[in-house]
Design a protein around this motif. Structure first.
Motif, PDB file in Angstrom:
ATOM      1  N   GLN A  39       1.226   4.808  -0.489  1.00 30.75           N
ATOM      2  CA  GLN A  39       1.254   6.385  -0.181  1.00 30.75           C
ATOM      3  C   GLN A  39       1.078   7.010   1.435  1.00 30.75           C
ATOM      4  O   GLN A  39       2.379   7.795   1.525  1.00 30.75           O
ATOM      5  CB  GLN A  39       0.393   7.322  -0.569  1.00 30.75           C
ATOM      6  N   VAL A  40       0.451   6.277   1.575  1.00 32.28           N
ATOM      7  CA  VAL A  40       0.456   6.855   3.528  1.00 32.28           C
ATOM      8  C   VAL A  40       1.654   6.046   3.930  1.00 32.28           C
ATOM      9  O   VAL A  40       1.967   6.624   5.006  1.00 32.28           O
ATOM     10  CB  VAL A  40      -1.359   6.018   4.007  1.00 32.28           C
ATOM     11  N   GLN A  41       1.548   4.740   4.232  1.00 28.01           N
ATOM     12  CA  GLN A  41       3.145   4.707   4.837  1.00 28.01           C
ATOM     13  C   GLN A  41       3.811   5.049   4.489  1.00 28.01           C
ATOM     14  O   GLN A  41       5.212   5.431   4.847  1.00 28.01           O
ATOM     15  CB  GLN A  41       3.047   2.877   5.276  1.00 28.01           C
ATOM     16  N   ASP A  42       3.876   5.362   3.118  1.00 25.35           N
ATOM     17  CA  ASP A  42       5.933   6.396   2.828  1.00 25.35           C
ATOM     18  C   ASP A  42       5.441   7.058   3.127  1.00 25.35           C
ATOM     19  O   ASP A  42       6.617   7.879   3.843  1.00 25.35           O
ATOM     20  CB  ASP A  42       5.583   5.849   1.540  1.00 25.35           C
ATOM     21  N   ASN A  88      -0.129  -5.157  10.154  1.00 27.78           N
ATOM     22  CA  ASN A  88       0.178  -3.801  10.232  1.00 27.78           C
ATOM     23  C   ASN A  88       2.043  -4.421  10.767  1.00 27.78           C
ATOM     24  O   ASN A  88       3.068  -3.304  10.570  1.00 27.78           O
ATOM     25  CB  ASN A  88      -0.011  -4.192  12.027  1.00 27.78           C
ATOM     26  N   LEU A  89       1.825  -6.026  11.099  1.00 20.73           N
ATOM     27  CA  LEU A  89       3.994  -6.321  11.101  1.00 20.73           C
ATOM     28  C   LEU A  89       5.110  -5.182   9.655  1.00 20.73           C
ATOM     29  O   LEU A  89       6.275  -5.524   9.842  1.00 20.73           O
ATOM     30  CB  LEU A  89       3.862  -7.414  11.066  1.00 20.73           C
ATOM     31  N   ALA A  99       8.495  -3.525  10.138  1.00 23.67           N
ATOM     32  CA  ALA A  99       9.307  -3.710   9.775  1.00 23.67           C
ATOM     33  C   ALA A  99      10.071  -2.429   8.560  1.00 23.67           C
ATOM     34  O   ALA A  99      12.182  -2.677   9.285  1.00 23.67           O
ATOM     35  CB  ALA A  99       9.154  -5.115   8.221  1.00 23.67           C
ATOM     36  N   ARG A 100       9.151  -1.766   8.210  1.00 27.34           N
ATOM     37  CA  ARG A 100       9.555  -1.136   7.404  1.00 27.34           C
ATOM     38  C   ARG A 100      10.249   0.313   8.181  1.00 27.34           C
ATOM     39  O   ARG A 100      11.034   0.459   8.073  1.00 27.34           O
ATOM     40  CB  ARG A 100       8.990  -0.420   5.960  1.00 27.34           C
ATOM     41  N   HIS A 124      11.032  -5.890  13.879  1.00 24.55           N
ATOM     42  CA  HIS A 124       9.444  -4.906  14.689  1.00 24.55           C
ATOM     43  C   HIS A 124      10.076  -3.990  14.967  1.00 24.55           C
ATOM     44  O   HIS A 124      10.776  -3.289  15.237  1.00 24.55           O
ATOM     45  CB  HIS A 124       8.303  -5.767  14.650  1.00 24.55           C
ATOM     46  N   LEU A 125       9.227  -4.262  16.065  1.00 19.89           N
ATOM     47  CA  LEU A 125       9.668  -2.563  17.696  1.00 19.89           C
ATOM     48  C   LEU A 125      10.501  -3.582  18.002  1.00 19.89           C
ATOM     49  O   LEU A 125      10.769  -4.759  18.475  1.00 19.89           O
ATOM     50  CB  LEU A 125       8.351  -2.667  18.058  1.00 19.89           C
TER      51      LEU A 125
END
Length: 551
Positions: free
Chosen positions: A191-194, A261-262, A266-267, A302-303
């Motif tokens: 939920q934090v990532q979202d 973290n990767l 990617a998201r 990624h970045l």
């Protein structure tokens, strides 16, 4: 009948998806750029007002340090609302004006997203700390004490002391890699990532062109909470913290740069690609910074860029050191992309840090525009501003107050921008500035520089224009790098365009062999040397030599 789907495809393909590659980015510290309401603190309308100056330099984008709602314990890097502007900087409507103004001037806008932690006053943390079973109980990094009541492990805060703070409500420790008022978010919680992706989308919808991602390798922690091993004194390389801080005494294997973290990056990249946006990640690591740069920026997943610390060094980079760094980049991150800087809001200005004359500043500016990677200029750098000397009683930075006098903190590079020598507080504000305006800086104002054709401001315009005029410098390869005494040389190549670049990084004259082949001298408008009758390049103090050929 016209096939409209093919027309749309052709239009899409003309969009430069690599606009960030080789871009020149101008960093703005909003508290100190321009105040429009007399409260002594810079604001968003002040930035909008001064953007013609930025655009006149020929840069591609601006990076604005945080302006979100915040109690300002760490001057905006402690966010209490990601989707609103702190009233001291203005409003969302002011931000919309800034975006519109920047885009009208041809400038892209990157904003500083601080995703690794929030303020302890953020509603998420207020709810999380209230109990162990509420909806956001797992949104931050909580852990029980050891049986003797001490913290869960040996992780340290960059700002000094343990990275764990005891909370009397939950009777648990929470993780803070920075100030105790900056609790770390738990990226192992989906939920934090979202929610953070929704934050990014909010600003992309509002028109931003990308992000500078603060402490991007700090997002994820080790789920087993293992102790970091000690780091032998001979291996210590204080980049992310001053040598006086015991943070540098550990090898930070478990409190940051975790492989999970990767997946989050990617998201985030997929979201940014929908908007043709880009991100530059700040990677803080004393031992593996360039390897992490390669992991985070290689490929398309990624970045796009990583903010590299190697040229933010304490000592002036020599020819040998720069070659060592670039060789390391080629080996560890050959498919990645760095964003180089000499100064920013966290380190002493490089004019003072490296103790170089203005001629040295010109040489380094030219070098920056010739290196492979993107480039970042910090406000005032185009005026060759030195570090401001502040008294202890003027300090605002908690970092400097804690480690004074061994480390004076970051206020000396954050003092207000100087626009006019004879205006109140250099034209920054009609009120009392939050930090004193340096008297030394008043000798280097924008207005004075504009009137002097030989000023370093005009030099920056010329070398930025030179970079944009040559695809080899913007997006090309860098080959055949040599360190010959005090002279650094290399070739930039893109397609059939090649540029030979040599730099005498020294206050003394130097001589090197001229490149063989049919080269044409370029860059004479900013002091480039040409070959002498003896076929060699005689470089004066702090002088470059630049030559072009087409295959």
């Amino acid at each position: 009948m016209t096939d409209m789907s093919n027309t749309a495809l052709i239009k899409t393909d003309t969009v430069d998806r690599d606009w960030w590659r080789g871009a020149v980015i101008y960093q703005i510290y909003p508290r100190s750029y321009q105040d429009t309401n007399g409260d002594g603190i810079g604001d968003l309308l002040g930035i909008a007002q001064r953007l013609p100056h930025v655009a006149s330099m020929g840069v591609d984008a601006i990076w604005i340090s945080p302006f979100f709602r915040s109690p300002m314990k760490d001057f905006g890097y402690d966010v209490s609302d990601y989707c609103d502007v702190d009233p001291m900087f203005g409003s969302l409507a002011d931000f919309d004006i800034l975006i519109e103004t920047a885009h009208m001037l041809g400038l892209k806008v990157l904003i500083d997203l601080v995703l690794s932690h929030t303020s302890d006053q953020h509603p998420w943390f207020v709810e999380s700390r209230a109990s162990k079973d509420n909806d956001r109980a797992n949104w931050y990094v909580w852990h029980d004490a050891k049986p003797d009541g001490t913290p869960p492990n040996n992780w340290l805060s960059i700002f000094g002391g343990s990275a764990w703070q005891w909370d009397t409500t939950r009777c648990q420790y929470y993780l803070h890699n920075f100030l105790t008022s900056q609790p770390d978010l738990n990226f192992h919680e989906p939920q934090v990532q979202d929610e953070l992706l929704r934050v990014a989308e909010f600003w992309l919808d509002r028109g931003v062109d990308g992000f500078r991602l603060d402490t991007v390798n700090f997002y994820v922690h080790d789920v087993e909470f293992r102790d970091n091993p000690p780091l032998a004194p001979e291996r210590r390389n204080p980049i992310t913290a001053p040598a006086e801080n015991p943070y540098t005494w550990q090898e930070h294997l478990y409190d940051k740069t975790r492989p999970e973290n990767l997946a989050f990056l990617a998201r985030l990249r997929k979201l940014m690609d929908r908007f043709n946006a880009a991100a530059v990640g700040e990677i803080g690591d004393d031992l593996r910074g360039l390897e992490i740069l390669g992991e985070y920026t290689s490929g398309q997943e990624h970045l796009q860029m990583s903010y590299a610390f190697e040229l933010l060094s304490a000592k002036a980079p020599t020819a040998a050191y720069i070659k060592e760094v670039m060789d390391h980049v080629a080996e560890a991150a050959g498919d990645g992309w760095a964003c180089w800087a000499f100064s920013n809001h966290d380190v002493a200005r490089h004019i003072t840090r490296w103790n170089i004359p203005e001629a040295g500043a010109r040489l380094y500016a030219t070098l920056m525009m010739c290196l492979r990677g993107s480039a970042c200029i910090y406000q005032g750098e185009e005026l060759a501003l030195p570090e401001a000397d502040l008294a202890f009683e003027d300090l605002q930075d908690p970092y400097g107050i804690m480690f004074w006098p061994a480390f004076k903190g970051r206020d000396g590079c954050r003092t207000p921008m100087v626009w006019e020598q004879n205006a109140h507080h250099g034209g920054f504000t009609t009120g009392q500035p939050w930090l004193p305006v340096s008297h030394e800086h008043l000798k280097h104002t924008v207005a004075d520089a504009e009137q002097d054709p030989a000023s370093i401001l005009h030099h920056y315009r010329r070398v930025i224009g030179f970079r944009h005029a040559h695809s080899a410098l913007m997006k090309g390869d860098m080959i055949d790098m040599q360190s010959d005494g005090k002279v650094l040389s290399f070739i930039r190549k893109n397609g059939d365009e090649e540029l030979f670049c040599a730099f005498n990084i020294s206050p003394e004259p130097s001589v090197i062999d001229a490149p063989g082949g049919n080269w044409q001298q370029v860059g004479v408008e900013f002091g480039s040397a040409g070959p002498a009758p003896d076929g060699r390049l005689h470089l004066g103090p702090w002088q470059p030599a630049l030559a072009l050929r087409h295959g």
